[in-house]
Scaffold this active site. Structure first.
Site, PDB file in Angstrom:
ATOM      1  N   ASN A  93     -11.687  11.617  -5.062  1.00  0.00           N
ATOM      2  CA  ASN A  93     -11.293  10.899  -3.847  1.00  0.00           C
ATOM      3  C   ASN A  93     -10.621  11.897  -2.914  1.00  0.00           C
ATOM      4  O   ASN A  93      -9.481  12.288  -3.153  1.00  0.00           O
ATOM      5  CB  ASN A  93     -10.325   9.772  -4.236  1.00  0.00           C
TER       6      ASN A  93
ATOM      7  N   LYS B 183      -9.663  11.427   0.066  1.00  0.00           N
ATOM      8  CA  LYS B 183      -8.729  10.787   1.007  1.00  0.00           C
ATOM      9  C   LYS B 183      -9.000  11.325   2.428  1.00  0.00           C
ATOM     10  O   LYS B 183     -10.142  11.609   2.760  1.00  0.00           O
ATOM     11  CB  LYS B 183      -7.288  11.011   0.546  1.00  0.00           C
TER      12      LYS B 183
ATOM     13  N   HIS C 186      -7.807   0.860  -2.820  1.00  0.00           N
ATOM     14  CA  HIS C 186      -6.878   1.920  -3.225  1.00  0.00           C
ATOM     15  C   HIS C 186      -5.467   1.529  -2.771  1.00  0.00           C
ATOM     16  O   HIS C 186      -5.309   0.915  -1.710  1.00  0.00           O
ATOM     17  CB  HIS C 186      -7.306   3.245  -2.587  1.00  0.00           C
TER      18      HIS C 186
ATOM     19  N   GLU D 231      -3.233   3.112  -1.380  1.00  0.00           N
ATOM     20  CA  GLU D 231      -2.878   3.597  -0.039  1.00  0.00           C
ATOM     21  C   GLU D 231      -3.435   2.669   1.038  1.00  0.00           C
ATOM     22  O   GLU D 231      -2.811   2.469   2.081  1.00  0.00           O
ATOM     23  CB  GLU D 231      -3.385   5.046   0.132  1.00  0.00           C
TER      24      GLU D 231
ATOM     25  N   GLU E  62      -4.793   2.763 -11.469  1.00  0.00           N
ATOM     26  CA  GLU E  62      -4.017   3.826 -10.842  1.00  0.00           C
ATOM     27  C   GLU E  62      -2.578   3.367 -10.643  1.00  0.00           C
ATOM     28  O   GLU E  62      -2.272   2.708  -9.637  1.00  0.00           O
ATOM     29  CB  GLU E  62      -4.613   4.192  -9.482  1.00  0.00           C
TER      30      GLU E  62
ATOM     31  N   GLY F 193      -0.388  11.352  -6.842  1.00  0.00           N
ATOM     32  CA  GLY F 193       0.100  12.467  -6.036  1.00  0.00           C
ATOM     33  C   GLY F 193       1.502  12.933  -6.393  1.00  0.00           C
ATOM     34  O   GLY F 193       2.112  13.688  -5.645  1.00  0.00           O
TER      35      GLY F 193
ATOM     36  N   SER G  22      -2.634  11.743 -10.750  1.00  0.00           N
ATOM     37  CA  SER G  22      -2.225  13.072 -11.213  1.00  0.00           C
ATOM     38  C   SER G  22      -3.059  13.593 -12.383  1.00  0.00           C
ATOM     39  O   SER G  22      -2.535  14.272 -13.269  1.00  0.00           O
ATOM     40  CB  SER G  22      -0.725  13.086 -11.555  1.00  0.00           C
TER      41      SER G  22
HETATM   42  P1  PGA Z   1      -4.024  12.117  -7.337  1.00  0.00           P
HETATM   43  O1  PGA Z   1      -4.658  10.840  -6.590  1.00  0.00           O
HETATM   44  O2  PGA Z   1      -5.051  12.586  -8.343  1.00  0.00           O
HETATM   45  O3  PGA Z   1      -3.797  13.122  -6.228  1.00  0.00           O
HETATM   46  O4  PGA Z   1      -2.773  11.673  -7.995  1.00  0.00           O
HETATM   47  C1  PGA Z   1      -5.405   9.891  -7.297  1.00  0.00           C
HETATM   48  C2  PGA Z   1      -5.896   8.818  -6.363  1.00  0.00           C
HETATM   49  O5  PGA Z   1      -5.144   8.407  -5.469  1.00  0.00           O
HETATM   50  O6  PGA Z   1      -7.049   8.343  -6.491  1.00  0.00           O
END
Ligand code: PGA
Length: 248
Positions: free
Chosen positions: A9, A11, A92, A94, A162, A168, A208
């Site tokens: 992803n 983003k 997601h 976000e 998630e 992140g 992560s």
């Molecule tokens: P990350 O993000 O691997 O940077 O923690 C995962 C995601 O948001 O899909």
């Protein structure tokens, strides 16, 4: 047997110069031994298709619940498909946070994606406060039941667990915590859709995931792959995760 899936992803990251990472990934993993997916910004999907080769699939990061119409700034599932996508990430955390997406909205988007012929990767996960209050499984049950349409099958649905606090941050749940949620999601899907469909839906862990922790996460029961943010931006990092998944 569920096909393992390593999904990246990107983003809101990536311009044309970054297509070289997709080309490098495809070159390094012509026969990856698992499904490999990159979800770049929608602006890059069409161009990415030209460099991704047969071993790397492409996906979007969101779609509208309607097929077309007066929705400035939005993108439909049909448009993503037309650009070369086969998957779309939906719900997601976000987007739930930045755009106020509820589980009901996510379900409508997922239905539209499935109708258009895309596979929906529906994301769910608890906040740190919810985990600390020991509400994780209740939150997961609610998000799972509301975010997934009745039209889901093992082919058109992937669920990504998630935990918001792991995205992140460099923090990850213990393998026991991941296993508890993934076993619970499997049980819930089997109860709702029957054993055949429930057992065939792929369950990804996200938050992560790095080359260094991927192998132990992929050894957890009912983990069929990963949804990877930061570590998917560089071919070398994501390639390490692809290799760990193929060997799991
Ligand atoms: P990350 O993000 O691997 O940077 O923690 C995962 C995601 O948001 O899909």
């Amino acid at each position: 047997m569920r096909r393992k899936l390593a999904a990246g992803n990107w983003k809101m990251n990536g311009t044309r110069a970054d297509l070289a990472e997709i080309a490098a990934l495809a070159e390094a993993h012509p026969e990856p031994g698992c499904e490999v997916l990159i979800c770049p910004p929608a602006t890059l999907i069409d161009r990415a298709r030209a460099v991704a080769g047969p071993s790397v699939a492409l996906g979007g990061q969101d779609c509208h619940a309607a097929g077309s119409g007066a929705h400035t700034g939005d993108i439909s599932a049909v448009m993503l498909l037309d650009a070369g996508a086969h998957y779309v990430i939906l719900g997601h955390s976000e987007r739930r946070e930045d755009h106020g997406e509820s589980s009901d909205m996510v379900r409508d988007k997922a239905r539209a994606a499935m109708e258009a012929g895309l596979r929906a990767i529906v994301c769910i996960g608890e906040s740190l406060a919810q985990r600390e209050a020991q509400n994780t499984l209740d939150i997961i049950a609610g998000q799972l039941s509301h975010s997934i349409p009745d039209s889901a099958t093992g082919e058109n649905l992937v669920v990504a667990y998630e935990p918001i606090w792991a995205i992140g941050t460099g923090l990850t749940p213990t393998t026991d915590q991941i296993g508890e949620v993934h076993d619970f999601m499997r049980m819930k899907l089997e109860t709702r859709f029957g054993e055949g469909v429930g057992r065939s839906v792929r369950l990804l862990y996200g938050g992560s995931v790095k080359p260094g922790n991927a192998a132990e996460i992929f050894a957890v029961s009912n983990v069929d792959g990963a949804l990877v943010g930061g570590a998917s931006l560089k071919a070398a990092d994501f390639g390490g995760i692809v290799t760990a998944l193929a060997q799991s």
